[in-house]
Design an enzyme around this catalytic site. Structure first.
Site, PDB file in Angstrom:
ATOM      1  CB  SER A  89      -0.830   0.069   1.418  1.00 21.14           C
ATOM      2  OG  SER A  89      -1.406   1.216   1.465  1.00 21.14           O
ATOM      3  CE1 TYR A 127      -4.868  -1.711   4.340  1.00 23.56           C
ATOM      4  CE2 TYR A 127      -3.846   0.480   3.869  1.00 23.56           C
ATOM      5  CZ  TYR A 127      -4.480  -1.009   3.564  1.00 23.56           C
ATOM      6  OH  TYR A 127      -4.381  -1.206   2.266  1.00 23.56           O
TER       7      TYR A 127
END
Length: 289
Positions: A138, A152
């Protein structure tokens, strides 16, 4: 089986990148073992089902249970060429409010699930001295100052580091490793349900940022289908990837490139500012070694 027809194992295929990837892989003539947590969640209908096998897998299952599912997947067509660790979840929270319990919940899917699925297939790939592991990273790793998404980002940072080491350890077995790093593509994000204490001190920050995150989705311009088309090209060495070396990092999207460049620039400035003292920390020649 046609030697040109490869077998993909893809986790998290009910929505988003995973669902799109299944469709694209089948359109290239390959076979897919697609996993979902519930069979009714798999909604693709306009695909060739003769080259598709859908199975239940929750990546948070035990290591032994994941190994059993991997053997089941290998048995469908006799081997698996490409494993895509796509399943992931987002757990938005203020770090102090979520604490280590939230971190464990976040890491269970995004990190430990990735490790268990990867390890379940590695003996098969080592025996064949062939295979490709595809991990979904990510861009948030390089934009970790986004409030509420710290857990996250931390989980994906762990995936990034794990994947780099994995690539170094598997090269001698002929196993390729690809880290796909997308950012700001319009896909549905699965959010984990997690009850945590809400501290009044953070009410304004939390409520305001939650509203901004919900609105931000409307302005995302990244096309997830184009992103996954490129992933298939890279893995198969076709299309836009033809003639290019297989990468460890596949940086996808304008936002990812922008945030990675900004991260590198900030890091470089800090290094340049402190280089004179940060490098001058060895033992003195006359001192103890």
């Amino acid at each position: 089986m046609d030697d040109q027809c490869k077998v993909w194992f893809i986790t998290g295929t009910s929505t988003g990148f995973g669902k799109i990837l299944v469709s694209l892989v089948l359109s290239r003539g390959d076979r897919v073992v697609a996993t979902v947590r519930n069979l009714e969640d798999f909604t693709l209908t306009d695909v060739d089902r003769s080259r598709l096998h859908v199975m239940i897998l929750d990546v948070t299952e035990s290591e032994d249970e994941v190994k059993v599912k991997a053997q089941e997947a290998i048995g469908v067509w006799g081997h698996v060429d490409f494993v895509v660790n796509n399943a992931g979840v987002t757990l938005p929270c203020v770090l102090e409010e979520g604490g280590s319990k939230a971190a464990l919940a976040q890491f269970q899917t995004n990190v430990f699930g990735v490790m268990n699925v990867t390890n379940a297939f590695l003996p098969h790939m080592r025996d064949r001295r062939s295979g490709t592991i595809i991990q979904m990273g990510s861009r948030s790793v390089w934009k970790a100052d986004t409030r509420l998404l710290g857990m996250y980002a931390a989980s994906k940072a762990a995936v990034h580091a794990y994947t780099e080491t994995l690539a170094a350890e598997l090269v001698e077995f002929g196993i390729r490793v690809l880290l796909v790093v997308p950012g700001l593509f319009r896909t549905a994000t699965r959010t984990a349900d997690f009850a945590y204490e809400r501290l009044p001190a953070y009410d304004s920050l939390r409520d305001g940022d939650e509203a901004m995150l919900r609105q931000a989705w409307r302005h995302i311009t990244g096309d997830p289908r184009k992103a996954m088309e490129l992933v298939v090209d890279v893995v198969r060495g076709e299309g836009k990837a033809e003639g290019k070396d297989f990468p460890l990092w596949l940086i996808l999207g304008r936002a990812t490139h922008a945030h990675l460049r900004a991260h590198c620039d900030t890091l470089r400035r800090s290094m340049d500012t402190w280089v004179d003292v940060a490098r001058d920390l060895d033992f003195d020649e006359a001192g103890d070694a």
